[in-house]
Design an enzyme around this catalytic site. Sequence first.
Site, PDB file in Angstrom:
ATOM      1  N   SER A  60       7.224   7.840  12.081  1.00  0.00           N
ATOM      2  CA  SER A  60       6.772   9.086  11.464  1.00  0.00           C
ATOM      3  C   SER A  60       7.871  10.132  11.525  1.00  0.00           C
ATOM      4  O   SER A  60       8.518  10.303  12.567  1.00  0.00           O
ATOM      5  CB  SER A  60       5.532   9.581  12.214  1.00  0.00           C
ATOM      6  OG  SER A  60       5.155  10.844  11.723  1.00  0.00           O
ATOM      7  N   GLY A  61       8.065  10.859  10.408  1.00  0.00           N
ATOM      8  CA  GLY A  61       9.148  11.840  10.335  1.00  0.00           C
ATOM      9  C   GLY A  61       9.017  12.998  11.306  1.00  0.00           C
ATOM     10  O   GLY A  61       9.995  13.418  11.928  1.00  0.00           O
TER      11      GLY A  61
ATOM     12  N   CYS B 137      -4.257  14.955  19.138  1.00  0.00           N
ATOM     13  CA  CYS B 137      -5.448  14.601  18.382  1.00  0.00           C
ATOM     14  C   CYS B 137      -6.707  14.649  19.240  1.00  0.00           C
ATOM     15  O   CYS B 137      -7.795  14.707  18.715  1.00  0.00           O
ATOM     16  CB  CYS B 137      -5.289  13.213  17.787  1.00  0.00           C
ATOM     17  SG  CYS B 137      -3.740  13.007  16.947  1.00  0.00           S
TER      18      CYS B 137
HETATM   19  N1  PLP Z   1       1.049   6.826  16.511  1.00  0.00           N
HETATM   20  C1  PLP Z   1       1.445   7.526  17.577  1.00  0.00           C
HETATM   21  C2  PLP Z   1       1.843   6.816  18.824  1.00  0.00           C
HETATM   22  C3  PLP Z   1       1.480   8.934  17.511  1.00  0.00           C
HETATM   23  O1  PLP Z   1       1.868   9.625  18.577  1.00  0.00           O
HETATM   24  C4  PLP Z   1       1.095   9.563  16.306  1.00  0.00           C
HETATM   25  C5  PLP Z   1       1.052  11.033  16.217  1.00  0.00           C
HETATM   26  O2  PLP Z   1       0.809  11.725  17.193  1.00  0.00           O
HETATM   27  C6  PLP Z   1       0.704   8.763  15.219  1.00  0.00           C
HETATM   28  C7  PLP Z   1       0.699   7.393  15.354  1.00  0.00           C
HETATM   29  C8  PLP Z   1       0.316   9.359  13.914  1.00  0.00           C
HETATM   30  O3  PLP Z   1       1.446   9.801  13.186  1.00  0.00           O
HETATM   31  P1  PLP Z   1       1.260  10.851  12.000  1.00  0.00           P
HETATM   32  O4  PLP Z   1       0.951  12.167  12.637  1.00  0.00           O
HETATM   33  O5  PLP Z   1       2.558  10.858  11.284  1.00  0.00           O
HETATM   34  O6  PLP Z   1       0.149  10.354  11.161  1.00  0.00           O
END
Ligand code: PLP
Length: 384
Positions: free
Chosen positions: A198-199, A324
Amino acid sequence: MKTVYLDNNATTAVSPEVVTAMLPYMGELYGNPSSIHSFGGQVGEAVETARKRVASLLGAHPEEIIFTSCGTESDNAAIWSALQSQPEKRHIVTSRVEHPAVLNVCQYWERQGYHVSYIGVDEKGRLNLDEYAAALSPDTAIVSIMFANNEIGNIYPVQHLAEMAKEKGILFHTDAVQAVGKTPIDLKHLPVDMLSLSGHKIHAPKGIGALYVRKGTRFRAFLKGGHQENGRRAGTENVPYIVGLGMAAQLSADFMQDERVNVALLRDRLEKGILERVPDTLVNGDPENRLPNTSNISFKNVEGEAILLMLDRLGIAASSGSACTSGSLEPSHVLRAMGVPFNYAHGSIRLSLSRYTTEADVDYVIEKFPEVIQTLRAISPFKN
Ligand code: PLP
């Protein structure tokens, strides 16, 4: 007031170099990369340069990189593809400490009739390898285990896990959203089939990600429509953000070796400084195998959210658990899976650094922490 941002696992500041690289693609370079004319050709080249840069950071081939909208989409697409391309297989292996971008997807497929094995962890957050070995079966369509944990920073033994899966002919996906740019990853030697990134965790903007799919892996597109991304992800490319991700990947490739050493030194200074000054604390995670930028500390008999609010008033940004899950007062699923005692788990704070964190930032936080915890413990309803 001084401000210190220690929530880089939630998101990072966009690097000035990334902004500069993106700006022309929000102005005069507005063509559609699929167009035949020169407006399209120019931006098409920029997308391919970005693809090469992302591939190069990972030791991958450019054709193996699919641009997506975020890490979450990459995780969804990887699992979707594995299940759609092997409809006869009805089993998924994952861990109990995944990000919701994988965990909730697995739970969704469970409701659709799939069987999911959620591998447990020990008190340091280390994966139970016996449980993992026992879970792999001829019915397993995909293993999805994260490269590094967003809350405690643990790095998982992906090389070993992927080799075990490959021996049984099982597809292996890793969510490397927190690992990319912080720890070296070389897909020439790492037998994973798919990898998400992820960017916004590596100083590019939010809303851009990528999925690596190893050459030869059967792939079914999650988003259907036009023929973009070689028919593997429909939708007109988000050119400025792709260019930004490319630049961020380039900066990571150029500077990661030095940065990880510097960031780890600062993280260790921060952790030691807090532990020396505040009694009844625990560091969560595996100190032997952690991302260089992450520290997760539990403070006995205080509420994590209250710590966050007091820190915020002092200009310090941190997180309790993952971004989250903040807002919920339940200890995070990761700390619960590790069995962190209740009166510690409630007072857990994640401090995550970046290349922009300074020694002065760290010293400011070390200075402020004791008074924050003392104040909260004095009014805590928990028995001290
Ligand atoms: N996977 C992990 C381990 C993460 O820490 C996150 C974001 O906190 C994500 C996936 C989700 O990425 P994005 O926010 O780009 O959807």
